[in-house]
Design a protein around this motif. Structure first.
Motif: not given
Length: 411
Positions: A88-95, A97-98, A120-121
């Motif tokens: 969840l933490r990494m998905v949040y970071v990616a969201l 960022l994008v 990221l896609r």
């Protein structure tokens, strides 16, 4: 004309990493960022946790900017569900960022947690993703109960399928490449290259300082263990090997022997705290209190000093994915005694730059004794280790190979 323009355009690379502490995975990410920056790339590291007081020194440079978002999210729920929280933490970071950062980038380098790749896609213009696999995450946890297996099943499925969504997958050793193929059975057609971790030798070429009381004076043979205070690192083996060595020495010789247990330590991580306590209790039960120094969260300079002043390094994990510590040790002309499995089979030349042993106290002790009986051994193996690192694990070779992957993704 167009190919020439593309060739010289600055490539913008964002690194996504869960927790930018001082472990081996973090060392690789930082070295990768430094390597690509040296090749003219623009780099940023995005993470869910970063502490400037508990990090590698390069991350404090303006050339390697670090962006931390999502640290308010929990790392566990009542001491459980660490994997879900990490995802969840990494998905949040990616969201972030994008969709929220406004940062322009061409390639994302992510490792450890592949769950962020689908996010990221979703970028307006699809970005290319390089995934660096240190080791399949699903093999790093025990499955002793049916409930745990049920909990891990969807996480394991997600890891496998999101890893397969990367545009390029590289692994840290031939050993990990084999494990990757056996673990991710649906990714059999996916090509994986081996990109060995490098050593940023400049960090180890600084002036060596005195040990400043890290070990008692008048010790002739100093054995060094460097690893995080985690149970999977098999650190008790170093203590039991020291105890087995004592039985092989005279009283006078034993008085000149010392072991330093230097470990990555984070007070937020319960296992670090618990295992440090367990190791001290084991040392006490073996009567080794006066022969062991426990060092937590040491600085880069302390590590360099310890490596330069040690007789050899004891590297105790079994089936380690790669392990950067043996490479660091060999570069500083410090031989290594390691378990004969996993990455050390590729980094260490047995009986040339150190010894590969069974994960047993007597086997380690037998190799440790050789350095006491033959003073020339440390010098000869140390020099051989230095040459091996320069030939196989230099930052230049790592930078060239990684840069080729990045350029290939932007073509």
């Amino acid at each position: 004309m167009a190919p020439s323009v593309r060739k010289h355009r600055m490539v913008r690379v964002v690194f996504l990493h869960p927790d930018l502490g001082i472990g081996g995975a973090e060392r690789l990410v930082v070295d990768a960022a430094v390597a690509l920056h040296s090749k003219g790339c623009s780099v940023q590291i995005w993470t869910a946790h970063y502490d400037p007081q508990h990090c590698f020194s390069e991350t404090r440079s303006p050339d390697i900017p670090v962006v931390c978002v999502g640290d308010w999210l929990p790392t566990s729920i009542f001491g459980y569900f660490h994997a879900i929280c990490a995802y969840l933490r990494m998905v949040y970071v990616a969201l972030f960022l994008v969709f929220l950062s406004g940062v322009e980038f061409d390639v994302v380098f992510c490792d450890q947690v592949s769950a962020c790749i689908p996010v990221l896609r979703l970028a307006r213009q699809r970005k290319k993703v390089l995934f660096y696999c240190h080791f399949p995450d699903q093999l790093l946890t025990q499955r002793q109960s049916a409930l745990k297996r049920l909990y891990r099943a969807p996480i394991d499925w997600l890891e496998e399928h999101t890893t397969g969504m990367a545009d390029c997958v590289v692994v840290n050793s031939r050993f990990t490449a084999g494990v990757f193929r056996r673990t991710f059975k649906t990714l059999g057609a996916l090509h994986t290259d081996v990109l060995y971790p490098s050593l940023n030798s400049k960090a180890f070429d600084s002036e060596v300082e005195d040990l400043d009381g890290l070990i008692p004076e008048k010790k002739t043979w100093v054995f060094l263990s460097i690893n995080r205070y985690e149970r999977k690192k098999n650190l008790p083996l170093a203590l039991r090997a020291l105890n087995a060595l004592r039985r092989r020495l005279t009283t006078d010789e034993w008085g000149k022997v010392h072991l330093v247990m230097a470990g990555g330590y984070d007070e937020r991580v319960a296992e670090n705290v618990e295992h440090h306590t367990e190791l001290r209790a084991l040392a006490s039960s073996l009567g080794l209190e006066d022969s062991v120094t426990f060092l937590r969260s040491f600085s880069d300079q302390q590590k360099i000093s310890l490596l330069h002043h040690s007789t050899c390094v004891l590297y105790t994990p079994s089936n380690e994915h790669f392990g950067i510590v043996p490479v660091e040790a060999m570069y500083t002309r410090c031989p290594v005694i390691a378990v004969n499995s996993g990455g050390p089979l590729e980094s260490i030349a047995d009986k040339e730059t150190g010894f590969l042993c069974e994960p047993e106290a007597e086997s380690f002790a037998e190799s440790m004794e050789k350095f006491i009986r033959d003073p020339r051994l440390q010098v000869e193996m140390g020099e051989a280790g230095r040459q091996r690192v320069l030939e196989r694990f230099s930052l230049d070779a790592f930078a060239d190979q990684l840069h080729k992957y990045i350029l290939r993704l932007t073509e």
